[in-house]
Design a protein around this motif. Structure first.
Motif, short mmCIF file in Angstrom:
data_model
loop_
_atom_site.label_atom_id
_atom_site.label_comp_id
_atom_site.label_asym_id
_atom_site.label_seq_id
_atom_site.Cartn_x
_atom_site.Cartn_y
_atom_site.Cartn_z
N PHE A 6 0.85 -1.20 0.00
CA PHE A 6 0.00 0.00 0.00
C PHE A 6 0.88 1.25 0.00
CE2 PHE A 6 -2.06 3.39 2.52
CZ PHE A 6 -3.18 3.62 1.72
N GLU A 7 0.45 2.26 -0.73
CA GLU A 7 1.16 3.54 -0.76
C GLU A 7 0.13 4.69 -0.79
OE1 GLU A 7 4.47 6.26 -1.07
OE2 GLU A 7 4.21 4.19 -0.34
N ARG A 8 0.45 5.74 -0.05
CA ARG A 8 -0.44 6.91 -0.01
C ARG A 8 0.37 8.18 -0.18
NH1 ARG A 8 -3.05 10.53 3.90
NH2 ARG A 8 -5.30 10.72 3.43
N GLU A 26 -4.20 6.91 -3.17
CA GLU A 26 -3.94 5.68 -2.42
C GLU A 26 -3.88 4.52 -3.42
OE1 GLU A 26 -5.94 6.29 1.90
OE2 GLU A 26 -7.35 6.01 0.23
N CYS A 27 -2.87 3.68 -3.24
CA CYS A 27 -2.65 2.57 -4.18
C CYS A 27 -2.54 1.26 -3.42
CB CYS A 27 -1.37 2.83 -4.98
SG CYS A 27 -0.91 1.48 -6.09
N TRP A 28 -3.29 0.26 -3.86
CA TRP A 28 -3.20 -1.10 -3.35
C TRP A 28 -2.73 -2.00 -4.48
CZ3 TRP A 28 -6.98 2.32 -2.09
CH2 TRP A 28 -7.26 2.52 -0.73
#
Length: 389
Positions: free
Chosen positions: A237-239, A252-254
């Motif tokens: 996960f990245e935000r 936001e990336c999953w």
């Protein structure tokens, strides 16, 4: 950079790759007995003029007359400066495919690129349509090196076709080993993914309703995963949060990999080297207005949310880094070159000029300011032309 022979005389170090070396082999479309001005003169004056602010063939001719003394240091101008009609005639007939090959050869050699991020996207030259002749506006699919802000190449979309047929032609021209290629939904095709993998690259492809089963399956998977807050789904996960001029953008990336998640897709085996499915949720806040979007992707990379989000953000940047600059700094959509291949070839010249201007780092200001300086200052124009060395 302008004339190969004089450049050697002036340089004590080994000669860097010159424009003349890569474009000098172009076949002149004129009959030999009609040639008064060498093709290399036309190419050089046109490129210098466009760098310095010229936006049509009449501007190029005026630039040539204004800078004749300077140009004569590098070119044989014993027959004078070509007229705008001569520029128009030659570039309307110059083979754009061969011109494109020279462009690619120049980019590879002059800039010594080792690929990382390559964004593929299309753009229409809106001023190139001709209603009277029933000619549609030209659309070019371009490749953009995201880390170094360079146009790598472009292919014209056939009038009777669309981007899907042009993208493989463009990919075939590129060195993709070690690159991550990002393409919007038009390029989300199994054949395109296969080509990227075969050429040694990885892909990050946008999935939309044009891939019905794939879109439905990925959307359902992430909807179910969100219900349990991804508790039983291994993922990265990245935000990111960006603030600019009163606007806040949250992304936001999953990213999810693994045999079990991929088996959730009905057609997972059809996609070569498919490793990861991705969801990116973006939110834009400005005053009381809030916009939210959810996008889905597939990738041959293993789940690395940070890298995938960075790659997609870099792809979105093609609008500002390439298309917006071509429209705002070069007024591409306002140009009315319509005869023969003139619009296509002028577009290639613009992209050569843009590459050179972006790689010249000493001057302050943006592309518009650099073009002004190139028009005012001969020494700076020469520096721009030498920027790949």
């Amino acid at each position: 950079m302008l004339g190969q022979k004089r450049w050697r005389i002036r340089m004590s170090q080994p000669q860097p790759p010159t424009i003349a070396a890569h474009f000098g082999q172009l076949e002149d479309p004129r009959r030999p007995y009609l040639v008064v001005h060498p093709l290399l003169n036309l190419l050089t004056i046109a490129l210098c003029g466009i760098i310095a602010g010229a936006e049509n063939w009449a501007d190029v001719e005026r630039f040539g007359h204004t800078k004749r003394e300077w140009l004569s240091r590098y070119l044989d101008l014993s027959n004078g400066i070509p007229s705008h009609d001569t520029f128009g005639y030659v570039f309307a007939r110059l083979n754009p495919a061969k011109f494109q090959e020279c462009f690619l050869s120049w980019v590879r050699t002059a800039f010594g690129l080792t690929g990382k991020g390559v964004a593929i996207d299309g753009k229409k030259l809106r001023g190139s349509f001709n209603k009277q002749l029933g000619k549609k506006a030209i659309e070019l699919v371009s490749a953009w090196a995201t880390q170094v802000s360079l146009v790598l190449g472009q292919v014209k979309v056939d009038e009777a076709s669309n981007e899907i047929t042009a993208i493989p032609l463009l990919l075939a021209l590129l060195e993709l080993k070690g690159c991550l290629v990002t393409i919007d939904a038009a390029g989300c095709q199994t054949e395109i993914a296969q080509q990227i993998v075969q050429q040694g690259g990885d892909y990050l492809l946008s999935v939309k309703e044009n891939q019905a089963h794939l879109y439905e399956d990925i959307a359902l998977f992430f909807r179910l995963a969100q219900q349990n807050n991804f508790a039983k789904v291994p993922h990265t996960f990245e935000r990111t949060v960006d603030k600019d001029h009163g606007r806040i953008e949250i992304r936001e990336c999953w990213a999810v990999s693994g045999q079990e998640p991929l088996s959730f897709l009905r057609d997972d085996q059809a996609w070569p080297k498919l490793s990861t499915i991705v969801m990116i949720m973006s939110e834009r806040r400005q005053g009381n207005k809030v916009e939210r979007k959810t996008r889905y992707y597939i990738s041959s990379l293993t789940a690395d949310a940070q890298r995938l989000l960075e790659a997609k953000r870099a792809h979105w940047g093609i609008e500002n880094s390439l298309h917006w600059l071509l429209d705002v700094a070069f007024h591409e959509d306002d140009r009315r070159a319509r005869q023969g291949h003139s619009a296509h070839n002028f577009a290639i010249l613009r992209r050569i000029a843009l590459n050179l201007l972006k790689q010249e780092k000493t001057a302050k200001g943006g592309i518009v300011a650099k073009r002004l300086q190139a028009g005012w200052n001969d020494a700076y124009l020469l520096k721009v032309l030498a920027s790949p060395s």
